[in-house]
Design a protein around this motif. Structure first.
Motif, mmCIF file in Angstrom:
data_model
loop_
_atom_site.group_PDB
_atom_site.id
_atom_site.type_symbol
_atom_site.label_atom_id
_atom_site.label_comp_id
_atom_site.label_asym_id
_atom_site.label_seq_id
_atom_site.Cartn_x
_atom_site.Cartn_y
_atom_site.Cartn_z
ATOM 1 N N LEU A 162 -25.605 15.782 33.307
ATOM 2 C CA LEU A 162 -24.757 15.284 32.224
ATOM 3 C C LEU A 162 -25.660 15.092 31.017
ATOM 4 O O LEU A 162 -26.703 14.458 31.123
ATOM 5 C CB LEU A 162 -24.109 13.960 32.627
ATOM 6 C CG LEU A 162 -23.204 13.296 31.584
ATOM 7 C CD1 LEU A 162 -21.880 14.045 31.488
ATOM 8 C CD2 LEU A 162 -22.944 11.827 31.949
ATOM 9 N N TYR B 161 -28.695 17.875 21.111
ATOM 10 C CA TYR B 161 -27.397 17.726 21.772
ATOM 11 C C TYR B 161 -26.342 18.565 21.050
ATOM 12 O O TYR B 161 -25.537 19.255 21.688
ATOM 13 C CB TYR B 161 -26.995 16.255 21.808
ATOM 14 C CG TYR B 161 -25.671 15.983 22.474
ATOM 15 C CD1 TYR B 161 -25.300 16.634 23.653
ATOM 16 C CD2 TYR B 161 -24.779 15.049 21.944
ATOM 17 C CE1 TYR B 161 -24.085 16.371 24.276
ATOM 18 C CE2 TYR B 161 -23.562 14.776 22.563
ATOM 19 C CZ TYR B 161 -23.227 15.444 23.718
ATOM 20 O OH TYR B 161 -22.017 15.171 24.329
ATOM 21 N N GLY C 204 -18.644 19.892 32.905
ATOM 22 C CA GLY C 204 -19.878 20.597 32.583
ATOM 23 C C GLY C 204 -21.029 20.128 33.440
ATOM 24 O O GLY C 204 -21.874 20.930 33.879
ATOM 25 N N ALA C 205 -21.069 18.825 33.707
ATOM 26 C CA ALA C 205 -22.128 18.280 34.556
ATOM 27 C C ALA C 205 -22.021 18.816 35.981
ATOM 28 O O ALA C 205 -23.035 19.151 36.609
ATOM 29 C CB ALA C 205 -22.045 16.755 34.562
ATOM 30 N N SER D 14 -17.259 16.803 29.620
ATOM 31 C CA SER D 14 -18.642 16.475 29.954
ATOM 32 C C SER D 14 -18.839 16.423 31.468
ATOM 33 O O SER D 14 -19.847 16.924 31.991
ATOM 34 C CB SER D 14 -19.031 15.133 29.342
ATOM 35 O OG SER D 14 -18.980 15.184 27.928
ATOM 36 N N ASP E 296 -22.415 9.963 19.283
ATOM 37 C CA ASP E 296 -23.262 9.459 20.370
ATOM 38 C C ASP E 296 -24.353 8.536 19.838
ATOM 39 O O ASP E 296 -24.704 7.536 20.479
ATOM 40 C CB ASP E 296 -23.891 10.628 21.145
ATOM 41 C CG ASP E 296 -23.193 10.875 22.476
ATOM 42 O OD1 ASP E 296 -22.008 10.505 22.608
ATOM 43 O OD2 ASP E 296 -23.822 11.448 23.394
ATOM 44 N N TYR F 150 -14.281 12.099 28.428
ATOM 45 C CA TYR F 150 -15.442 12.664 29.120
ATOM 46 C C TYR F 150 -15.065 13.749 30.134
ATOM 47 O O TYR F 150 -15.913 14.150 30.935
ATOM 48 C CB TYR F 150 -16.234 11.535 29.793
ATOM 49 C CG TYR F 150 -16.942 10.679 28.762
ATOM 50 C CD1 TYR F 150 -18.027 11.176 28.041
ATOM 51 C CD2 TYR F 150 -16.483 9.407 28.469
ATOM 52 C CE1 TYR F 150 -18.652 10.428 27.064
ATOM 53 C CE2 TYR F 150 -17.105 8.637 27.491
ATOM 54 C CZ TYR F 150 -18.184 9.153 26.789
ATOM 55 O OH TYR F 150 -18.790 8.401 25.808
ATOM 56 N N GLY G 62 -26.179 14.140 26.746
ATOM 57 C CA GLY G 62 -25.645 13.375 25.641
ATOM 58 C C GLY G 62 -26.777 12.851 24.786
ATOM 59 O O GLY G 62 -27.947 13.189 25.001
ATOM 60 N N LEU H 50 -23.960 6.315 29.764
ATOM 61 C CA LEU H 50 -23.797 7.690 30.239
ATOM 62 C C LEU H 50 -24.614 7.917 31.506
ATOM 63 O O LEU H 50 -24.221 8.722 32.360
ATOM 64 C CB LEU H 50 -24.186 8.684 29.149
ATOM 65 C CG LEU H 50 -23.223 8.764 27.953
ATOM 66 C CD1 LEU H 50 -23.621 9.908 27.023
ATOM 67 C CD2 LEU H 50 -21.772 8.911 28.402
ATOM 68 N N LEU I 16 -24.139 21.652 22.616
ATOM 69 C CA LEU I 16 -22.678 21.703 22.564
ATOM 70 C C LEU I 16 -22.196 23.024 21.979
ATOM 71 O O LEU I 16 -21.241 23.634 22.472
ATOM 72 C CB LEU I 16 -22.141 20.530 21.741
ATOM 73 C CG LEU I 16 -22.265 19.148 22.376
ATOM 74 C CD1 LEU I 16 -21.895 18.062 21.368
ATOM 75 C CD2 LEU I 16 -21.379 19.036 23.613
ATOM 76 N N TYR J 87 -28.485 12.086 34.247
ATOM 77 C CA TYR J 87 -28.156 12.074 32.828
ATOM 78 C C TYR J 87 -29.404 12.437 32.037
ATOM 79 O O TYR J 87 -30.482 11.878 32.257
ATOM 80 C CB TYR J 87 -27.672 10.693 32.386
ATOM 81 C CG TYR J 87 -27.530 10.585 30.878
ATOM 82 C CD1 TYR J 87 -26.677 11.432 30.178
ATOM 83 C CD2 TYR J 87 -28.270 9.649 30.146
ATOM 84 C CE1 TYR J 87 -26.555 11.349 28.798
ATOM 85 C CE2 TYR J 87 -28.144 9.549 28.771
ATOM 86 C CZ TYR J 87 -27.286 10.409 28.099
ATOM 87 O OH TYR J 87 -27.166 10.328 26.732
#
Length: 281
Positions: A155, A225, A148-149, A145, A246, A142, A157, A200, A229, A217
């Motif tokens: 976040l 998603y 990026g968050a 992720s 996921d 992660y 997903g 998550l 990405l 989240y």
């Protein structure tokens, strides 16, 4: 006893080598790497080991008692690559194979399980004594992720409320060392995962706590998603895989409460707070 580690220059491989060097003379450890020069800083002997050159694998395994086969990073090519390694190990007279597989490889809905289960069957059929370390998710998976968050304030997903029993790469390395150096493990399959599972949303909450700001989240449909990405620079085929995984996570593919990992390493696994602290840096 001589132990060889495939993928010794990779992240898990380097951790295993470092931990083995604390317990064994360097001369009893061999790094196997596609590019041996990259293993120079490990302080042990290194041998060329290119999965795509099957004819050169058996000579590289000469004199090896135990082989830690860290699964190849080339998803989609693992089956034939691992089969070539197992054949070479048999030809070279390797006495034992320890394989890093996937949590519940034989029943998982994760597409990653197909090649792992195939490899387990190949090893079992070889007649070589073996141990399967079925590793769950790494907390380090992660890293992107979380970064990026932090950059974008959320976040994202598609895992819903799926619980993830992740552990650190160091935890899994300790498990490998425990099996490589211990006794009574031959023929066993270990389902390895973190002691405490999180969703998550829980991951986002911990990132928020440590960052000192609200980072929610956002659960997205699978296709959305994958699109997000791709927008972040992930190649489309891999983005599709991540999004599909996921969905499997949402149905429990990465949840496990057997605590086999912590029992094997003799300590609790790395918790979410410590894992996030490392990811944030």
């Amino acid at each position: 006893m001589t132990i060889a580690i495939t993928g010794a220059t990779g992240q898990l491989g380097r951790l295993v080598v470092g931990k083995l060097k604390e317990k064994l003379p360097a001369r009893e450890i061999v790094a196997l790497a596609r590019t041996p020069e990259k293993a120079a800083d490990l302080g042990i002997a290194a041998r060329a080991f290119d999965y795509d050159r099957p004819d050169a694998l058996a000579p590289a395994l000469a004199g090896i008692d135990t082989l830690l086969l860290i699964s190849s990073s080339e998803v989609g090519k693992r089956g034939p690559q691992h089969a070539a390694i197992v054949a070479a190990a048999r030809e070279a007279g390797v006495g034992r194979i320890v394989y890093t597989s996937l949590l519940r490889a034989d029943t998982t809905p994760l597409s990653l399980g197909i090649e792992h289960a195939e490899t387990e069957r190949t090893i079992a059929a070889s007649g070589i004594p073996h141990i399967f370390l079925r590793n769950g998710w790494y907390l380090e998976n992660y890293a992107a992720s979380v970064q990026g968050a932090l950059a974008h304030g959320a976040l994202i997903g598609a895992a819903g409320e799926g619980r993830i029993a992740a552990a650190s790469r160091a935890d899994y390395a300790d498990a490998a060392v425990a099996v490589l150096l211990g006794t009574g493990h031959d023929g066993k399959t270990y389902e390895l995962a973190g002691d405490t599972a999180f969703t998550l949303a829980g991951l986002a909450a911990e990132v928020s706590r440590q960052a000192g700001r609200d980072i929610p989240y956002r659960n997205l449909p699978q296709a959305d998603y994958a699109t997000a990405l791709v927008g972040a620079g992930v190649p489309a085929p891999f983005a599709d895989l991540l999004a599909a995984w996921d969905i499997d996570i949402a149905s429990g593919a990465l949840f496990d409460d057997g605590h086999q990992l912590s029992r094997l390493i003799g300590r609790p696994t790395t918790g979410l707070a410590d894992g996030v602290r490392a990811l944030i840096g």
